[in-house]
Design an enzyme around this catalytic site. Sequence first.
Site, PDB file in Angstrom:
ATOM      1  N   SER A 137       0.828  -1.208   0.000  1.00 46.33           N
ATOM      2  CA  SER A 137       0.000   0.000   0.000  1.00 46.33           C
ATOM      3  C   SER A 137       0.864   1.260   0.000  1.00 46.33           C
ATOM      4  O   SER A 137       2.028   1.238   0.402  1.00 46.33           O
ATOM      5  CB  SER A 137      -0.885   0.003   1.244  1.00 46.33           C
ATOM      6  OG  SER A 137      -0.094  -0.176   2.392  1.00 46.33           O
ATOM      7  N   ASP A 178      -4.872  -9.077  12.735  1.00 45.76           N
ATOM      8  CA  ASP A 178      -4.095  -9.096  13.969  1.00 45.76           C
ATOM      9  C   ASP A 178      -5.065  -9.195  15.143  1.00 45.76           C
ATOM     10  O   ASP A 178      -6.245  -8.841  15.004  1.00 45.76           O
ATOM     11  CB  ASP A 178      -3.264  -7.811  14.085  1.00 45.76           C
ATOM     12  CG  ASP A 178      -1.993  -8.020  14.914  1.00 45.76           C
ATOM     13  OD1 ASP A 178      -1.862  -9.101  15.536  1.00 45.76           O
ATOM     14  OD2 ASP A 178      -1.149  -7.119  14.949  1.00 45.76           O
ATOM     15  N   TYR A 212      -8.572  -7.907   8.781  1.00 48.15           N
ATOM     16  CA  TYR A 212      -8.890  -6.604   8.197  1.00 48.15           C
ATOM     17  C   TYR A 212      -8.729  -6.595   6.676  1.00 48.15           C
ATOM     18  O   TYR A 212      -8.581  -5.550   6.062  1.00 48.15           O
ATOM     19  CB  TYR A 212      -8.120  -5.451   8.857  1.00 48.15           C
ATOM     20  CG  TYR A 212      -6.672  -5.664   9.188  1.00 48.15           C
ATOM     21  CD1 TYR A 212      -5.730  -5.903   8.199  1.00 48.15           C
ATOM     22  CD2 TYR A 212      -6.233  -5.604  10.511  1.00 48.15           C
ATOM     23  CE1 TYR A 212      -4.395  -6.087   8.513  1.00 48.15           C
ATOM     24  CE2 TYR A 212      -4.893  -5.781  10.834  1.00 48.15           C
ATOM     25  CZ  TYR A 212      -3.986  -6.012   9.833  1.00 48.15           C
ATOM     26  OH  TYR A 212      -2.666  -6.188  10.143  1.00 48.15           O
ATOM     27  N   THR A 267       4.521  -1.773  12.043  1.00 45.77           N
ATOM     28  CA  THR A 267       5.708  -2.458  12.592  1.00 45.77           C
ATOM     29  C   THR A 267       6.005  -3.735  11.810  1.00 45.77           C
ATOM     30  O   THR A 267       7.163  -4.058  11.558  1.00 45.77           O
ATOM     31  CB  THR A 267       5.519  -2.806  14.081  1.00 45.77           C
ATOM     32  OG1 THR A 267       4.267  -3.476  14.233  1.00 45.77           O
ATOM     33  CG2 THR A 267       5.522  -1.559  14.954  1.00 45.77           C
ATOM     34  N   GLY A 268       4.960  -4.449  11.386  1.00 40.86           N
ATOM     35  CA  GLY A 268       5.158  -5.662  10.592  1.00 40.86           C
ATOM     36  C   GLY A 268       5.758  -5.359   9.221  1.00 40.86           C
ATOM     37  O   GLY A 268       6.595  -6.116   8.716  1.00 40.86           O
ATOM     38  N   ASP A 269       5.339  -4.223   8.635  1.00 34.83           N
ATOM     39  CA  ASP A 269       5.880  -3.801   7.331  1.00 34.83           C
ATOM     40  C   ASP A 269       7.370  -3.487   7.450  1.00 34.83           C
ATOM     41  O   ASP A 269       8.169  -3.844   6.576  1.00 34.83           O
ATOM     42  CB  ASP A 269       5.158  -2.539   6.822  1.00 34.83           C
ATOM     43  CG  ASP A 269       3.651  -2.735   6.703  1.00 34.83           C
ATOM     44  OD1 ASP A 269       3.209  -3.899   6.631  1.00 34.83           O
ATOM     45  OD2 ASP A 269       2.916  -1.742   6.688  1.00 34.83           O
ATOM     46  N   SER A 299       6.766 -12.620  13.447  1.00 35.22           N
ATOM     47  CA  SER A 299       7.316 -11.331  13.897  1.00 35.22           C
ATOM     48  C   SER A 299       6.843 -10.952  15.292  1.00 35.22           C
ATOM     49  O   SER A 299       7.524 -10.236  16.007  1.00 35.22           O
ATOM     50  CB  SER A 299       6.953 -10.237  12.895  1.00 35.22           C
ATOM     51  OG  SER A 299       5.558 -10.246  12.639  1.00 35.22           O
ATOM     52  N   SER A 300       5.654 -11.429  15.689  1.00 36.24           N
ATOM     53  CA  SER A 300       5.227 -11.166  17.065  1.00 36.24           C
ATOM     54  C   SER A 300       4.173 -12.183  17.476  1.00 36.24           C
ATOM     55  O   SER A 300       3.381 -12.642  16.657  1.00 36.24           O
ATOM     56  CB  SER A 300       4.655  -9.752  17.207  1.00 36.24           C
ATOM     57  OG  SER A 300       3.400  -9.675  16.567  1.00 36.24           O
TER      58      SER A 300
END
Length: 302
Positions: A16, A123, A128, A226-228, A187-188
């Site tokens: 995006s 998430d 989403y 943060t993931g990006d 990642s988390s």
Amino acid sequence: NMASCDLNKRVLSIQSHVVHGYVGNKMATYPLQLLGFDVDPLNSVQFSNHTGYHSFKGPISTEKELATIFSGLEENELLGQYTHLLTGYIGNPLFLRQVGVILKAIRKANPNLIYVCDPVMGDNGSMYVPPELLPVYRDEIIPLADIITPNQYEVELLTGKEVRNEAAVWQAMDWFHQRKIKTVVISSSDLGEEGMLRAFLSQQDGTRLAMDIPKQGGKNLFFTGTGDLFAALFLAHSHASGDVTEAFEKTIATLQAVIKRTVASLPASQEPVKAWQRELKLVQSKREIEQPEVLLKAKRIN
């Protein structure tokens, strides 16, 4: 010769675009450039700002527009220049399917292409993106990836199994490896102790790592993008070092430093934090992107 080919590092990044703030291609481009990559951003949407604001406006790109833009790159014989493909937020299943077509075309031009897929779907237990994206990711896109960087919830969506303990994490990792994905990085996850996030990495050849990451800011404070940032940094560091432990540690070091700077910039008052105040302080973190200071070490699990 590695040295000469390393001068040509070029990422096609399909994500995006936001006019204001940092997510998607706005988040990925600057760190990748600082780390020596040419970046060709191809935007899946063009929004005024990220979707966590009160409102967001702008066009969503169609699969036809994607195919048209890509045909321009193809006709100019540019596909062989790409060393990496990076994909993030995509909101339309037909667009995502077209990404698969594009990937195959680039791989034909450069069989050594590395595809880093961040399967952005949701998430904290809610999706989403339209649910129709899930089977396209699971059955068509994920099996083409070299590296994937899902969060805990996305792992559950893709594998169809709950991941509520560490044994389930490693089982999920095997699910991905069976589909020939070399490197999986979660990642988390909320599997850490109180006040900690826990990240995991697994390689098909066996290296398995876990890392506890202190949560920063208040309980209800969360940061978008943060993931990006994680996916972009991991792409760069895993390419540079060839050592996944180092790549994992450096990625998290920079991410933590950027979040720390962002938290420090927040107003001291008790007012609720506004969306624009939570935008990651990316540009201000140039030094931490270029020279990550590793404070948290990964633990070898096997």
